[in-house]
Design a protein around this motif. Structure first.
Motif, PDB file in Angstrom:
ATOM      1  N   GLY A  42      23.760  55.038  24.965  1.00  0.00           N
ATOM      2  CA  GLY A  42      24.823  55.992  25.214  1.00  0.00           C
ATOM      3  C   GLY A  42      25.458  55.869  26.581  1.00  0.00           C
ATOM      4  O   GLY A  42      26.024  56.831  27.101  1.00  0.00           O
ATOM      5  N   GLU A  43      25.373  54.668  27.157  1.00  0.00           N
ATOM      6  CA  GLU A  43      25.931  54.441  28.492  1.00  0.00           C
ATOM      7  C   GLU A  43      27.294  53.756  28.366  1.00  0.00           C
ATOM      8  O   GLU A  43      27.484  52.888  27.513  1.00  0.00           O
ATOM      9  N   PRO A  44      28.261  54.108  29.212  1.00  0.00           N
ATOM     10  CA  PRO A  44      29.573  53.453  29.143  1.00  0.00           C
ATOM     11  C   PRO A  44      29.494  51.997  29.585  1.00  0.00           C
ATOM     12  O   PRO A  44      28.804  51.667  30.554  1.00  0.00           O
ATOM     13  N   PHE A  45      30.177  51.136  28.854  1.00  0.00           N
ATOM     14  CA  PHE A  45      30.231  49.715  29.190  1.00  0.00           C
ATOM     15  C   PHE A  45      31.639  49.222  28.885  1.00  0.00           C
ATOM     16  O   PHE A  45      32.076  49.256  27.725  1.00  0.00           O
ATOM     17  N   ALA A  46      32.358  48.818  29.901  1.00  0.00           N
ATOM     18  CA  ALA A  46      33.730  48.348  29.719  1.00  0.00           C
ATOM     19  C   ALA A  46      34.034  47.281  30.765  1.00  0.00           C
ATOM     20  O   ALA A  46      33.620  47.395  31.923  1.00  0.00           O
ATOM     21  N   LEU A  47      34.742  46.253  30.335  1.00  0.00           N
ATOM     22  CA  LEU A  47      35.152  45.160  31.211  1.00  0.00           C
ATOM     23  C   LEU A  47      36.655  44.949  31.009  1.00  0.00           C
ATOM     24  O   LEU A  47      37.088  43.928  30.468  1.00  0.00           O
ATOM     25  N   PRO A  48      37.470  45.909  31.437  1.00  0.00           N
ATOM     26  CA  PRO A  48      38.893  45.858  31.088  1.00  0.00           C
ATOM     27  C   PRO A  48      39.633  44.637  31.622  1.00  0.00           C
ATOM     28  O   PRO A  48      40.522  44.112  30.943  1.00  0.00           O
ATOM     29  N   ASN A  49      39.281  44.182  32.803  1.00  0.00           N
ATOM     30  CA  ASN A  49      40.001  43.049  33.381  1.00  0.00           C
ATOM     31  C   ASN A  49      39.593  41.736  32.722  1.00  0.00           C
ATOM     32  O   ASN A  49      40.452  40.899  32.410  1.00  0.00           O
ATOM     33  N   LEU A  50      38.305  41.554  32.485  1.00  0.00           N
ATOM     34  CA  LEU A  50      37.857  40.372  31.756  1.00  0.00           C
ATOM     35  C   LEU A  50      38.346  40.410  30.311  1.00  0.00           C
ATOM     36  O   LEU A  50      38.704  39.375  29.735  1.00  0.00           O
ATOM     37  N   ASP A  51      38.376  41.606  29.724  1.00  0.00           N
ATOM     38  CA  ASP A  51      38.889  41.751  28.363  1.00  0.00           C
ATOM     39  C   ASP A  51      40.350  41.325  28.289  1.00  0.00           C
ATOM     40  O   ASP A  51      40.788  40.691  27.331  1.00  0.00           O
ATOM     41  N   ARG A  52      41.118  41.710  29.306  1.00  0.00           N
ATOM     42  CA  ARG A  52      42.537  41.355  29.337  1.00  0.00           C
ATOM     43  C   ARG A  52      42.730  39.842  29.432  1.00  0.00           C
ATOM     44  O   ARG A  52      43.753  39.308  28.996  1.00  0.00           O
ATOM     45  N   LEU A  53      41.732  39.164  29.988  1.00  0.00           N
ATOM     46  CA  LEU A  53      41.782  37.703  30.043  1.00  0.00           C
ATOM     47  C   LEU A  53      41.292  37.065  28.744  1.00  0.00           C
ATOM     48  O   LEU A  53      41.421  35.853  28.573  1.00  0.00           O
ATOM     49  N   GLY A  54      40.679  37.882  27.858  1.00  0.00           N
ATOM     50  CA  GLY A  54      40.247  37.366  26.574  1.00  0.00           C
ATOM     51  C   GLY A  54      38.754  37.257  26.380  1.00  0.00           C
ATOM     52  O   GLY A  54      38.300  36.603  25.441  1.00  0.00           O
ATOM     53  N   LEU A  55      37.944  37.930  27.230  1.00  0.00           N
ATOM     54  CA  LEU A  55      36.497  37.798  27.104  1.00  0.00           C
ATOM     55  C   LEU A  55      36.000  38.311  25.753  1.00  0.00           C
ATOM     56  O   LEU A  55      35.196  37.650  25.083  1.00  0.00           O
ATOM     57  N   GLY A  56      36.449  39.499  25.344  1.00  0.00           N
ATOM     58  CA  GLY A  56      36.009  40.038  24.063  1.00  0.00           C
ATOM     59  C   GLY A  56      36.430  39.141  22.912  1.00  0.00           C
ATOM     60  O   GLY A  56      35.654  38.895  21.979  1.00  0.00           O
ATOM     61  N   ALA A  57      37.663  38.642  22.965  1.00  0.00           N
ATOM     62  CA  ALA A  57      38.151  37.755  21.911  1.00  0.00           C
ATOM     63  C   ALA A  57      37.347  36.466  21.870  1.00  0.00           C
ATOM     64  O   ALA A  57      37.028  35.943  20.787  1.00  0.00           O
ATOM     65  N   ALA A  58      36.992  35.931  23.031  1.00  0.00           N
ATOM     66  CA  ALA A  58      36.194  34.699  23.079  1.00  0.00           C
ATOM     67  C   ALA A  58      34.804  34.942  22.506  1.00  0.00           C
ATOM     68  O   ALA A  58      34.267  34.100  21.764  1.00  0.00           O
ATOM     69  N   ALA A  59      34.192  36.096  22.842  1.00  0.00           N
ATOM     70  CA  ALA A  59      32.858  36.416  22.316  1.00  0.00           C
ATOM     71  C   ALA A  59      32.911  36.568  20.804  1.00  0.00           C
ATOM     72  O   ALA A  59      32.017  36.087  20.090  1.00  0.00           O
ATOM     73  N   ALA A  60      33.952  37.234  20.293  1.00  0.00           N
ATOM     74  CA  ALA A  60      34.085  37.401  18.846  1.00  0.00           C
ATOM     75  C   ALA A  60      34.291  36.060  18.155  1.00  0.00           C
ATOM     76  O   ALA A  60      33.753  35.812  17.066  1.00  0.00           O
ATOM     77  N   ALA A  61      35.053  35.167  18.777  1.00  0.00           N
ATOM     78  CA  ALA A  61      35.254  33.841  18.201  1.00  0.00           C
ATOM     79  C   ALA A  61      33.963  33.037  18.199  1.00  0.00           C
ATOM     80  O   ALA A  61      33.701  32.254  17.288  1.00  0.00           O
ATOM     81  N   SER A  62      33.127  33.240  19.220  1.00  0.00           N
ATOM     82  CA  SER A  62      31.869  32.508  19.333  1.00  0.00           C
ATOM     83  C   SER A  62      30.844  32.943  18.298  1.00  0.00           C
ATOM     84  O   SER A  62      30.153  32.115  17.699  1.00  0.00           O
ATOM     85  N   THR A  63      30.731  34.249  18.075  1.00  0.00           N
ATOM     86  CA  THR A  63      29.631  34.784  17.259  1.00  0.00           C
ATOM     87  C   THR A  63      30.073  35.423  15.956  1.00  0.00           C
ATOM     88  O   THR A  63      29.241  35.672  15.078  1.00  0.00           O
ATOM     89  N   GLY A  64      31.362  35.749  15.847  1.00  0.00           N
ATOM     90  CA  GLY A  64      31.822  36.511  14.691  1.00  0.00           C
ATOM     91  C   GLY A  64      31.616  38.001  14.840  1.00  0.00           C
ATOM     92  O   GLY A  64      31.903  38.772  13.925  1.00  0.00           O
ATOM     93  N   ARG A  65      31.126  38.447  16.018  1.00  0.00           N
ATOM     94  CA  ARG A  65      30.895  39.864  16.282  1.00  0.00           C
ATOM     95  C   ARG A  65      31.553  40.235  17.605  1.00  0.00           C
ATOM     96  O   ARG A  65      31.443  39.501  18.583  1.00  0.00           O
ATOM     97  N   LEU A  66      32.202  41.366  17.633  1.00  0.00           N
ATOM     98  CA  LEU A  66      32.804  41.861  18.869  1.00  0.00           C
ATOM     99  C   LEU A  66      31.790  42.744  19.589  1.00  0.00           C
ATOM    100  O   LEU A  66      31.331  43.741  19.031  1.00  0.00           O
ATOM    101  N   PRO A  67      31.408  42.417  20.833  1.00  0.00           N
ATOM    102  CA  PRO A  67      30.441  43.251  21.549  1.00  0.00           C
ATOM    103  C   PRO A  67      30.957  44.674  21.740  1.00  0.00           C
ATOM    104  O   PRO A  67      32.147  44.872  22.008  1.00  0.00           O
TER     105      PRO A  67
END
Length: 397
Positions: A42-67
């Motif tokens: 239940g702890e907040p976790f956000a990486l807005p600047n890395l996300d804007r560069l595509g970190l979440g999209a890259a992780a989803a492409a790597s594993t098929g799951r969005l963190p």
């Protein structure tokens, strides 16, 4: 002519590689499992600047799951994808060398998970040439655990602590004052030479201070004694072309100071960020800067601390706009990693994972670059960006 930066977030992997099972790492996912730990607690976790560069999209492409806490929705501020390691192993030199355009096609030497771990003739030669009363450890161990366990005996007897891990490494821990820092460095230089015939990638000096097991703590005076790269890297190619090269953190040690130019050292990610900005401020057009941010790996990955890992990621994310403000039009910055070190995984070793490849800068294009067949694509891209002749591995994106 513009500049290029490569920032290595040490161990920030984004999902198990296809060959992870060969390394005992099937199911590892450093970023994904850190994010899941925060969600589960239940702890907040956000990486807005890395996300804007595509970190979440890259992780989803790597594993098929969005963190959890990340997004794969644009618009993006840079190019994003993930890199697949072709080098053998999952250690620091292999990952960094491949990022710099030199995949490691050979097998490093490793010490067995036995006690003693080191060959008797190697131990005898180290003791003889360094004029030691003996050694302690001689096993696989976590660095902090073995110092707590053997540190007091080390101070009492003068015997240094030698240990290894799943990496191709011999680590030597000694008290900075009771044993002496210069003496530790001299000992590691001897061990480096004696380890060469065994194909060991690194000998690492691990100095510590304190008065007893409860207060022993490792210092920032770590020093790595690495095998020199056997072929040119993007660093040495830039240097050979007369370009300015700045390396931050342990990059100089990883490349055995071949092509590493001006070396800026610091302790901790925050200080490494400051030195990166310092190096960038002095870097002329056509220059190359490569930095390693070590805390993810050394303080949180190896110590299996997902909370600390996640908070360090958020701190780096918060620092990114400061870096962005220091970039000039046309500069290229690549954020990546060298391997994984999943803090929720078994053991304390690195994990064989894909790494993010996030490329951005003022005026740089945005969008997906997909699966990169080798980390060396980053070196090829930097070479093209800087107008360097490149004969190494990789395909520019």
């Amino acid at each position: 002519m513009t500049r290029a930066l490569i920032l290595v977030l040490d161990s920030v992997g984004i999902g198990a590689a296809a060959d992870a099972a060969r390394y005992g790492d099937a199911g590892a996912d450093t970023l994904g499992h850190v994010a899941e730990w925060f969600a589960a607690h239940g702890e907040p976790f956000a990486l807005p600047n890395l996300d804007r560069l595509g970190l979440g999209a890259a992780a989803a492409a790597s594993t098929g799951r969005l963190p959890p806490g990340l997004t794969s929705d644009g618009p993006f501020a840079g190019r994003w994808g993930y890199g697949v390691e072709t080098s053998r192993g999952k250690d620091t030199p292999s990952g960094h060398w491949e990022i710099a355009g030199l995949p490691v096609p050979f097998d490093w030497g490793y010490f067995p998970e036995t006690v003693p771990a080191f060959p008797a003739d190697l131990t005898a030669a180290i003791i003889r040439e360094a004029e030691l009363p003996g050694i302690l450890g001689d096993c696989h161990a976590s660095g902090t655990e073995i110092i707590a366990r053997l540190g007091e005996e080390h101070v009492r007897t003068g015997k240094p602590i030698l240990y290894t891990s799943a990496d191709s490494v011999l680590q030597i821990a000694a008290h900075e004052t009771a044993f002496g820092l210069d003496r530790l460095y001299a000992l590691c230089a001897i061990a480096r030479r004696l380890c060469d015939p065994l194909g060991i990638g690194r000998v690492i000096a691990r100095p510590f201070i304190g008065t007893d097991a409860a207060s022993f703590v490792r210092t920032a005076n770590r020093r790595d004694y690495a095998v020199p790269p056997p072929s040119p890297t993007i660093l040495s190619a830039a240097e050979a072309a007369g370009r300015s090269v700045v390396t931050v953190g342990k990059i100089g040690d990883i490349f055995a100071h071949v092509g590493t130019g001006t070396v800026l050292k610091a302790a901790g990610n925050a200080a490494l960020g400051e030195r990166t900005l310092e190096g960038l401020a002095s870097l002329p057009d056509g220059g190359l800067l490569m930095a390693n941010f070590i805390d993810f790996d050394s303080l949180y990955g190896h110590r299996r601390d997902p909370e600390g890992y996640g908070r360090e990621l958020m701190a780096f994310d918060a620092w990114l706009p400061t870096l962005g403000a220091a970039l000039r039009p046309g500069d290229l910055c690549i954020v990546t990693a060298d391997h994984g070190c999943d803090p929720t995984f078994k053991g304390t070793d690195h994990t064989r994972e894909h790494v993010p490849v996030l490329a951005f800068g003022p005026g740089q294009p945005a969008g997906p670059i997909g699966r990169r067949a080798t980390f060396a694509d980053m070196a090829a891209t930097v070479a093209r960006h800087l107008g360097l002749t490149w004969t190494g591995a990789g395909t520019a994106f």
